[in-house]
Structures are given as structure tokens and as C-alpha cells.
Design a protein around this motif. Structure first.
Motif, PDB file in Angstrom:
ATOM      1  N   MET B 351       0.897  -1.164   0.000  1.00  0.00           N
ATOM      2  CA  MET B 351       0.000   0.000   0.000  1.00  0.00           C
ATOM      3  C   MET B 351       0.927   1.204   0.000  1.00  0.00           C
ATOM      4  O   MET B 351       1.022   1.932   0.987  1.00  0.00           O
ATOM      5  CB  MET B 351      -0.867   0.008   1.254  1.00  0.00           C
ATOM      6  N   PRO B 352       1.671   1.396  -1.087  1.00  0.00           N
ATOM      7  CA  PRO B 352       2.782   2.344  -1.032  1.00  0.00           C
ATOM      8  C   PRO B 352       2.369   3.792  -0.898  1.00  0.00           C
ATOM      9  O   PRO B 352       3.178   4.619  -0.510  1.00  0.00           O
ATOM     10  CB  PRO B 352       3.506   2.120  -2.377  1.00  0.00           C
ATOM     11  N   GLN B 353       1.087   4.082  -1.186  1.00  0.00           N
ATOM     12  CA  GLN B 353       0.705   5.480  -1.114  1.00  0.00           C
ATOM     13  C   GLN B 353       0.181   5.853   0.251  1.00  0.00           C
ATOM     14  O   GLN B 353      -0.178   6.997   0.478  1.00  0.00           O
ATOM     15  CB  GLN B 353      -0.386   5.770  -2.147  1.00  0.00           C
ATOM     16  N   SER B 354       0.093   4.888   1.138  1.00  0.00           N
ATOM     17  CA  SER B 354      -0.508   5.169   2.436  1.00  0.00           C
ATOM     18  C   SER B 354       0.515   5.103   3.534  1.00  0.00           C
ATOM     19  O   SER B 354       1.467   4.318   3.490  1.00  0.00           O
ATOM     20  CB  SER B 354      -1.598   4.149   2.747  1.00  0.00           C
ATOM     21  N   LEU B 355       0.291   5.916   4.530  1.00  0.00           N
ATOM     22  CA  LEU B 355       1.128   5.924   5.716  1.00  0.00           C
ATOM     23  C   LEU B 355       0.188   5.738   6.902  1.00  0.00           C
ATOM     24  O   LEU B 355      -0.836   6.395   6.985  1.00  0.00           O
ATOM     25  CB  LEU B 355       1.866   7.260   5.814  1.00  0.00           C
ATOM     26  N   TRP B 356       0.560   4.855   7.803  1.00  0.00           N
ATOM     27  CA  TRP B 356      -0.318   4.529   8.915  1.00  0.00           C
ATOM     28  C   TRP B 356       0.290   5.082  10.195  1.00  0.00           C
ATOM     29  O   TRP B 356       1.486   4.894  10.443  1.00  0.00           O
ATOM     30  CB  TRP B 356      -0.448   3.008   9.057  1.00  0.00           C
ATOM     31  N   GLU B 370      -3.456   8.969   2.956  1.00  0.00           N
ATOM     32  CA  GLU B 370      -3.416   8.401   1.619  1.00  0.00           C
ATOM     33  C   GLU B 370      -2.945   9.481   0.661  1.00  0.00           C
ATOM     34  O   GLU B 370      -3.609  10.505   0.509  1.00  0.00           O
ATOM     35  CB  GLU B 370      -4.819   7.925   1.243  1.00  0.00           C
ATOM     36  N   GLN B 371      -1.816   9.257   0.081  1.00  0.00           N
ATOM     37  CA  GLN B 371      -1.233  10.260  -0.809  1.00  0.00           C
ATOM     38  C   GLN B 371      -1.524   9.900  -2.256  1.00  0.00           C
ATOM     39  O   GLN B 371      -1.971   8.807  -2.571  1.00  0.00           O
ATOM     40  CB  GLN B 371       0.283  10.316  -0.603  1.00  0.00           C
ATOM     41  N   THR B 372      -1.215  10.863  -3.133  1.00  0.00           N
ATOM     42  CA  THR B 372      -1.462  10.620  -4.555  1.00  0.00           C
ATOM     43  C   THR B 372      -0.297   9.895  -5.201  1.00  0.00           C
ATOM     44  O   THR B 372      -0.407   9.478  -6.346  1.00  0.00           O
ATOM     45  CB  THR B 372      -1.675  11.954  -5.290  1.00  0.00           C
ATOM     46  N   ALA B 373       0.809   9.777  -4.521  1.00  0.00           N
ATOM     47  CA  ALA B 373       1.962   9.074  -5.076  1.00  0.00           C
ATOM     48  C   ALA B 373       2.597   8.265  -3.958  1.00  0.00           C
ATOM     49  O   ALA B 373       2.332   8.535  -2.790  1.00  0.00           O
ATOM     50  CB  ALA B 373       2.958  10.080  -5.642  1.00  0.00           C
ATOM     51  N   PRO B 374       3.421   7.264  -4.276  1.00  0.00           N
ATOM     52  CA  PRO B 374       4.009   6.462  -3.199  1.00  0.00           C
ATOM     53  C   PRO B 374       4.836   7.308  -2.252  1.00  0.00           C
ATOM     54  O   PRO B 374       5.592   8.195  -2.661  1.00  0.00           O
ATOM     55  CB  PRO B 374       4.897   5.471  -3.965  1.00  0.00           C
TER      56      PRO B 374
END
Lengths: 490, 448
Positions: B351-356, B370-374
Motif C-alpha cells: 500500500m505504497p501510497q498510504s502511511l499509517w 493516503e497520498q497521490t503518489a508512493p
């Protein structure tokens, strides 16, 4: 019946019989018609011979035998020959009948035995049928179990297959990883081999070393020390010191935490006992809560001093005990409440429905209030957002302010009036108080003079009594006038 | 937020000195030292070749520049610019070079990891350490700089050597129960050493400073194991991220699993806030387009973006990895604790575009970005619970408990933020582009 014929055959009768006739026994004699009212009665007597003859002839003719009499000049005379012949043919008939009866009896015996046999076989077959039915049920049951077994085994098989697939995928990924690592190592190895061959070829060692302008001092400013056994020991001891410090810190934290938790537990226990003990008061003797209190006090003392296993266990056990009691108590209350709820139709306790209704109503109110607040906010926002002219805004503001001001002015006016009234009242009261003081003083003075006069008059002779009396009345009249004297107009 | 002007750098080599006063950058073969506040050039040094690695010494007095191709290390002094030091590894090659914690020794790892040479700047002594292991993280210094743990491999067996950095005395040397040791890391309090096996075997070993095995932890067998490890700053927790997309937290009292954080594709947790970056392209002709907004740079390529809160349940975009290849892009590849121990940020590779972001007090999910790019890089503020991240576009993103903000880097031309790090005081961020760098000075408040 068969007995009679059998017996009849053995008994040889003394009759002069020509044809082998059946021997008659007592029982055959009993076959003869017997009148139900009396014993065997004679059919023919001296008187009714001709009627008997006629009757017998008629009977015989119905059987197809000639008559036994002949008519001789209107008198019936017995024909002995025909009678004997008839008798003989009757006997024959009888024999035949008996034989037929015997045959029938035999037949009947046979049939009944057949029937009996049939019944036996029938019951046997029924038993067999029962047995086979039971067998059938049992086999069906077994079949059902086996089918269920098959289903479980199939699902197990499916699970196992899935697991196998998973393991296979894991193995596959591991294999790729191994291959990758292997390739990496091979590449490194080949590079190493290349470098080694290159080195062997070149053989000129490039200078390997450090050149520095001057050596720098140590960061902590001290000199470096020789490596001796002491330094080794020092390093060891420093390492252990670090570890010990860490353990100490850790232990302190844990002890603090422990103490906190113990305090909390004890408080909980106290509160639980407190909740439970009033109930015990009503149910049991008064000794119990006191005992418990004492116990708690002693427990707390112990646990706060000791921190050993025993004290900990004691505390946890007592907490568990109290909790169980509390739980039971709450459960009982719940049961009672539900029972009471069932009993009371319109009870004092709030039933669930009413409670829910209340909740609904409150929720509605909250929603309304929220909406109201929102509208207010919106309006406020509009106020802030609309870039209306400053003049109108100022005017609007002024309008509101004006209203406020007017209202405040009104209030101020009323307030002032009230204040004035209070002032006036206060003044009047003070004046009244002053006046009262004056009057009191005057009264005291008058009393004093009167007493003096009294005293003086008492020493005089009685002929002055009348004067003093009149003087007194005058004086009292004067006295009454006095209080109304100094009256200042308001 | 203020942005400084853009400076050149090469190789992402830009470091702030440990005392926070200087900023050193490498531009090709030159080393430039600036003052952090004024960004004026204070010193300029020239190295012999293009610098591959640059590092400040711990007392901020020296800078090390390593040129791996040439096998050279040059050390420069800030106090005395004319002082020079050159270490030539010769034909033995150089693979990595670093300072020791006291700032007076340099550890050079030769090619093929044949040996580690310890050069001293104080005296002529040279030490050699044989058989170092070539793995993900074979060497680690404790936080107080007193001890060094080194992974070694002899005869197909893994060993750990603990050295006292003072005089490089070998304190402990023991064999480990690993198949293929992949990394070592000291706990921040310096008393526990965590080491883990390669990803083929999920095994985490915890050793005490004196070499005793404290505990072993293995979550599962056979499938690919540990991918990333992080200690919490208080040493209370050890977070282990693995290929099964979960982070497991071990507690320091029993060394058993405290909790497992999962990264599901659908988030239904009601306490979590999901921020989604939404790009808004400026449309000319809207009513509320003021002059201010136009001036902010609304070229078609650099669009503004803002965060929207997504209502739950929310879907996280998943990129299915190619499982046939080694090191598949799945699993938790990056974990970071915030400085106050309160939060944990994780990134799941599929889920490379997300940071938890997880709340460690509540042990639950706090936010998902949730970002638009990794996501390329994320770092916590060293002072506050504030997270800065970048995705390789021209913006810098920040998360804190108050909310999320997306800021476009104000620079001439396009500046793609490839990585970033905080200044030690947490007041500024250093943003690194491909061959540019820029400083971002932060205000104390931020709005949503």
C-alpha cells in the motif's frame, strides 16, 4: 364325541344285533330329547297310540320311508314289518350321520391344528419382520453416520489440500529468495575472484595508510591509556554498572507501579465492602461489618508493610471474594428488579419503555438545540462573511446598541427611583429613631421628677395628698402632650 | 512556513551538524559548510574525487568525506581549515566508512567485507577487525557511544562481538542462534541488543549487554519474516515489521508480543481518521480566486492539493506485488516511533501510497494518510509528535494530532522532494531534491 364312539366300540351290548351296529352308551342315550321341565318322558302311552303312529308316519314319510301303520277299518294298526324296516333304515341313517359327524369332527380337528400351525408361523414371521425392520433401521443409521463421516473427511481433505497449496507457495517464495541470494553471492564471489586475479597480475601494492597533518586530541580531552588487565576489569565493571543502573531504574518504576496498583486494589476492596456491608446490617448480626472493618484495617496494615507473596495472595483473594459477593448481590438486585417490574403495572420505578421515551425526548431536545445552535452559527457566520458596507453595519450595530441603551436607560431610571424611595425611607426611619430617643429621654426625666415628687410628697402630711393627686393628673396630661411636642415637618 | 532559497547538492549528501549550527553539503567533489540560520557559506573544501558518503563527527568539529571508487577518505576540520587528513585504503578497496561515536576514530569496511580497519586520529594505532558480516545492518553503536556491536560470520556461523569504543577492547564475543543474521540494533538505553535473522526465518533474539540471551521471539515459521525493526525511544517497545503486513510490538518486561497491528485494505476502525490527499487543479474563473492565490504559482503541473477526511469504512489502494521475485514489495518496510513514544508510523509496501499512524497509548490506529503518489520518506520531529513526509512531488506533507497539511515548496522551477530530515531542534526541515536542497522553516502553529 369321539370318546363316546370309542367307548361305544369297547362295550359290547347284549342286544341281538345282526348287522354290526353301533353300541350305544349312556351318552347316546343322553342325546335323546329330554324335556326341560321333567325327566325323560315317554312319547307314546296307551292313550295316544294312534296319534303317535300318525305322527311317526308323517315324520318317516318326510324322510322318505313308508308309514308304520295300515288302516284296518278306520283303526290304525301297527305294521310291524314296516315299523321294523323303518327302524332299521333309521338306524342306518343314524349310523351314517354319526359317521359323518365323526368325519366332520376329524376334519375340524385337522382344520384347527392347521389354523394353530398357521398362527404359529404367522407370529414367527411377524417376529422375523420386526427383526428385519430393526436391522433395516440400524443399517440406515450406520449408512447416515458413514455419510457424515465422509463429509467431514472430505472437508478435512479440502483443508489439507489448501494447506498443501499454501506450503507450496511458501516453498516457492523461499526458493526464489534462496536463488536470489545464491546469485548475489555468486556474483560477489566472481568479483572477488576477478579482483584476486587482478591483484596477482598487478602486484604493485598501492600505498595503504593514513597521512595526517597532526594528530588531534581526544574528544574528552584525556590521554589514552595503556591496555592492561586493569582496563579490562574496568570495562567489565563499567558494563555491569550500566546494567545494574538500568535494572535499578526498572525496578523502581515497577515498584511504584505496584504500589499504585495495590492502593487501587485496596480502595476497590474498601468500597466493595462498603457497598455490601449495609445489606449485611439488615440481614445478619451487627457483628459482621465490624469484623470486616477490623479485618480490612489489619489487612491494609499488613499489606502496606509486607510485600511478600502471602500478602499479595491475601489481597487478591479478598478482592476476588468481595467481587464475587458484589456480583451475587447485583445479580440478586437484578432479579428482584425484574420481578418487581413484572409485578408492578404502573410502578414507581421507571419501566424500560418510559425510560426509553425519556431518552427519545431528550435526544430530540438535544437535536433541536443543536440545530438552533447551528442556525445561530450560520447567521453569525453570515454576519461576519457578508461584506456589507461599513455604514450599514455601523448603523445596524448602532440600532442594536440603541435598543440596548434604551432598555438600560429605563432600568436605570427605575433603579434611581427606587433608590430615592429607599433614601427617603431611611431618612424617615432615622428621624423617627432620633425622635424616639428624645422622647425616651424626656420620659425618663419626667419619671425621675415624678418619683422625686412622690418621694417628697410622701414625707409631707396627708392634707397635701389631694393636691398631689390633682397635680399628678395634670402632670400626666402634660406628659401625653410632650411626646407630640417636637415634631418636625417632613 | 518559510522556504529558503534552493542550493545545489549531489548524491543527497546534506547533513546538519550534531550541535545544530552548521549545514554541510556536497556538490560533486566540493564540501560546502554553511551556517544553518543565515545559510551563508562558512567553509569550502575540495576533495579528490566525487564524494560518495559524508558524515559529521559527533562533536561537530570534523567532517568525513569518503570516495569509495578511489578507496579514499578525507577528513576536514571546521576549526582549522588548513588541517587535512587522508586515509587511503589502497588496493583493498572501500565499501563503507563511518565515524566512531567519540569522533576520533574512523571505521572503514573494505571491499568484500574482508575486514574493518579502525583508524585513529589521535595516535598512530590501527586496529583490524576480521570477518565482519555483510548484511543489512551489521554494525551498530549504542546511543551513549560506549559500545559497538558487530556481526561476524566465521565457518558458516554467526557471531556477535561487543567492543568498548573507548579503546576497542573486545568485551564479549558469542555465537548467535540465527541462520543468517541480518541486523543488530541497540536499545536506546544501551542495555539490550536486538538481532534478527534474514527474511527466510522469522527470528528476533534479544541479548543483554553482558552477552546473556534474554529472549527469542518468532511469530511464525516458513513464510518470509522480518522486514524492519525499530526501538521506541524509551526502550519500552520493540516494533517488528514483517512480510505478512503486520507490525508486532514486544514489551521490554516480558519480551512477549504486546499487540499486533494489522494493515487491512478496508479500514473500519472507528477511532481512526483517514486523510486523503486530493489534488485540486486551479480553474481560472472561479469567484473566489483572489490575486493572492494566483500569485502562489498555479502552473498546470504544480497543482495545489489538500486533505479530505474520508468517512469510514475507507478503502486503501493496494498494489499487488509480484510474488515470483525475491524481496517482494509486500510487508512493512519502514517503522518509526515519535520522539515522545506516543505514536508509531508505518508503511506497508503493497500500500505504497498510504502511511499509517498508530497511537501507542491506546494501542490502536490513529490516522491513515493516503497520498497521490508512493510515500518516499517520512520522519518524526525530534521534539514534538509531528510527522513530515514526502512523495517525490513538489510538496511537503505534515501530520500532527491537530490535522494534516500539504505545503507546496516555494522554489523557482520545479523542486521534487525526494527525501527530507528534521533539524535537531524541530524548527526546520531540510528538503532534498534530485540535486537541490531547500530549507523549510516552520511556524509554531499549523492549521488544518
Amino acid at each position: 364325541m369321539p370318546e363316546s364312539s370309542y367307548d361305544g366300540k369297547n362295550n359290547i351290548c347284549s342286544y341281538p344285533a345282526m348287522p354290526p351296529s353301533r353300541q350305544y352308551s349312556q351318552s347316546t342315550m343322553s342325546l335323546l330329547p329330554v324335556s326341560p321341565y321333567s325327566g325323560p318322558k315317554d312319547f307314546c302311552t296307551e292313550a295316544n297310540i294312534s296319534e303317535c303312529m300318525l305322527y311317526i308316519s308323517q315324520e318317516l314319510s318326510s324322510l322318505g320311508l313308508p308309514s308304520v301303520f295300515y288302516d284296518l277299518n278306520g283303526i290304525r294298526e301297527l305294521d310291524v314289518l314296516s315299523t321294523l324296516n323303518s327302524m332299521y333304515s333309521l338306524l342306518q341313517l343314524h349310523q351314517r350321520a354319526v359317521g359323518a359327524v365323526e368325519d366332520l369332527e376329524v376334519e375340524q380337528l385337522k382344520v384347527s391344528s392347521d389354523l394353530h400351525c398357521q398362527q404359529l408361523t404367522n407370529s414367527k414371521l411377524k417376529d422375523q419382520l420386526e427383526l428385519s425392520k430393526k436391522e433395516n433401521v440400524r443399517l440406515r443409521e450406520r449408512e447416515r453416520q458413514l455419510e457424515a463421516n465422509i463429509k467431514t473427511l472430505q472437508s478435512c481433505l479440502k483443508n489439507e489440500k489448501e494447506e498443501v497449496q499454501k506450503l507450496q507457495s511458501v516453498i516457492a517464495s523461499r526458493a526464489t529468495q534462496y536463488n536470489h541470494e545464491m546469485k548475489r553471492k555468486e556474483r560477489e564471489f566472481s568479483k572477488l575472484k576477478e579482483r584476486l586475479s587482478q591483484l596477482l597480475k598487478d602486484k604493485k601494492e598501492k600505498k595503504h595508510g593514513m597521512e595526517v597533518l597532526n594528530y588531534v586530541g581526544r574528544s574528552d580531552g584525556r590521554r589514552s591509556q595503556w591496555k592492561t588487565g586493569k582496563t579490562d576489569a574496568r570495562h567489565e565493571s563499567e558494563m555491569y554498572k550500566t546494567l545494574l543502573n538500568e535494572f535499578d531504574k526498572h525496578q523502581k518504576e515497577l515498584m511504584l507501579e505496584n504500589a499504585e496498583l495495590k492502593k487501587v486494589l485496596q480502595q476497590m476492596k474498601r468500597e466493595m465492602v462498603g457497598i455490601l456491608s449495609p445489606k449485611k446490617h439488615s440481614q445478619k448480626e451487627e457483628k459482621c461489618p465490624e469484623n470486616i472493618d477490623q479485618q480490612i484495617a489489619s489487612d491494609e496494615e499488613e499489606t502496606s508493610e509486607m510485600s511478600c507473596e502471602y500478602a499479595r495472595e491475601k489481597l487478591t483473594n479478598s478482592i476476588r471474594q468481595q467481587w464475587r459477593k458484589l456480583k451475587n448481590h447485583v445479580e440478586n438486585l437484578d432479579n428482584k428488579a425484574s420481578m418487581v417490574h413484572k409485578e408492578k403495572v404502573v410502578g414507581e420505578m421507571i419501566t424500560k419503555e418510559i425510560h426509553q421515551e425519556e431518552m427519545e425526548r431528550l435526544k430530540m431536545e438535544i437535536q433541536q438545540c443543536k440545530d438552533f445552535i447551528q442556525t445561530q452559527q450560520q447567521l453569525l457566520q453570515q454576519q461576519l462573511n457578508t461584506p456589507c458596507d461599513e455604514e450599514t453595519a455601523a448603523v445596524l450595530n448602532d440600532c442594536y446598541m440603541l435598543e440596548e441603551k434604551e432598555r438600560l436607560k429605563e432600568e436605570w431610571r427605575t433603579f434611581e427611583e427606587q433608590r430615592k424611595n429607599f433614601e427617603m425611607e431611611r431618612r424617615s426611619f432615622t428621624e423617627a429613631a432620633i425622635r424616639l430617643g428624645h422622647e425616651r429621654k424626656m420620659f425618663e426625666e419626667d419619671r425621675a421628677t415624678w418619683l422625686k415628687h412622690q418621694f417628697l410628697n410622701m414625707t409631707f402630711t396627708e392634707h397635701l395628698n389631694i393636691k398631689t393627686q390633682t397635680g399628678l393628673s395634670e402632670y400626666s396630661g402634660q406628659e401625653h402632650k410632650h411626646p407630640s411636642g417636637p415634631k418636625t415637618p417632613l | 512556513m518559510n522556504f529558503s532559497e534552493v542550493f545545489k547538492q549531489s548524491n543527497q549528501l546534506c547533513k546538519v551538524s550534531p550541535d545544530g549550527q552548521y549545514l554541510a553539503t556536497c556538490v560533486q567533489y566540493r564540501l560546502v559548510v554553511r551556517d544553518v540560520n543565515t545559510l551563508q557559506i562558512l567553509q569550502l573544501y575540495t576533495c579528490l574525487d566525487q564524494v560518495a558518503h559524508m558524515e559529521w563527527s559527533s562533536d561537530s568539529l570534523f567532517i568525513l568525506c569518503a570516495m569509495y571508487k578511489r578507496g579514499l577518505v578525507q577528513v576536514w576540520s571546521l576549526e582549522q581549515p588548513e588541517w587535512h587528513c587522508k586515509i587511503d585504503e589502497g588496493s583493498i578497496g572501500l565499501v563503507s566508512s563511518r565515524w566512531s561515536p567519540d569522533g576520533r576514530h574512523i571505521l572503514n569496511t573494505t571491499e568484500f567485507h574482508l575486514r574493518i580497519t579502525v583508524w585513529s586520529l589521535c595516535n598512530k594505532s590501527v586496529s583490524y577487525i576480521k570477518y565482519p558480516k555483510a548484511c543489512q545492518k551489521g554494525m551498530d553503536f549504542s546511543a551513549d557511544g560506549r559500545y559497538m556491536a558487530l556481526a561476524e560470520r566465521r565457518d558458516c556461523k554467526d557471531f556477535i562481538s561487543i567492543f568498548v569504543c573507548d579503546d576497542w577492547h573486545l568485551l564479549r564475543h558469542f555465537e548467535t542462534e540465527t541462520q543468517d543474521l541480518a541486523g543488530v540494533e541497540w536499545s536506546p538505553n544501551g542495555c539490550v541488543l536486538a538481532m534478527w535473522d534474514s527474511c527466510l526465518d522469522y527470528k528476533m533474539l534479544l541479548y543483554s549487554l553482558d552477552g546473556r540471551l534474554l529472549s527469542t521471539y518468532s511469530a511464525y515459521e516458513w513464510s518470509l519474516g522480518i522486514k524492519s525493526v525499530a526501538w521506541s525511544p524509551s526502550s519500552q517497545f520493540l516494533a517488528i515489521g514483517s512480510y505478512d503486513e503486520k507490525v508486532r510490538i514486544l514489551n521490554h518486561i516480558t519480551w512477549k508480543k504486546l499487540i499486533e497491528f494489522e494493515h487491512p485494505a478496508t479500514i473500519t476502525n472507528s477511532k481512526a481518521v483517514v486523510y486523503k490527499e486530493v489534488e485540486k487543479r486551479p480553474v481560472i474563473g472561479t469567484e473566489d480566486l483572489s490575486v493572492h492565490e494566483l500569485a502562489l504559482g498555479s502552473s498546470l503541473f504544480n497543482s495545489q492539493s489538500k486533505y479530505e477526511i474520508v468517512s469510514l469504512p475507507a478503502q486503501v489502494p493496494v498494489v499487488k506485488p509480484d510474488l515470483d521475485r525475491a524481496n517482494p514489495k509486500i510487508g512493512i518496510s519502514a517503522i518509526a516511533f515519535s520522539a515522545d513514544n506516543r505514536y508509531l508510523a508505518t508503511k506497508n509496501d503493497n500500500m505504497p501510497q498510504s502511511l499509517w499512524v498508530w497511537d501507542m497509548q491506546r494501542l490502536g490506529l490513529q490516522a491513515v494518510l493516503e497520498q497521490t503518489a508512493p510515500v518516499r520518506c517520512f520522519v518524526w520531529d525530534p521534539r514534538r509528535p509531528r510527522l513530515a513526509l514526502c512523495t517525490g512531488n513538489g510538496k511537503v506533507y505534515m501530520w500532527s494530532l491537530a490535522g494534516c497539511v500539504s505545503v507546496k515548496v516555494q522554489a523557482e522551477g520545479s523542486f521534487q522532494v525526494l527525501s527530507l530530515f528534521w533539524h535537531g531542534t524541530g524548527d526546520s526541515l531540510v528538503l532534498l531534491g534530485k540535486d537541490q536542497l531547500c530549507l523549510c522553516y516552520l511556524a509554531t502553529d499549523e492549521e488544518k
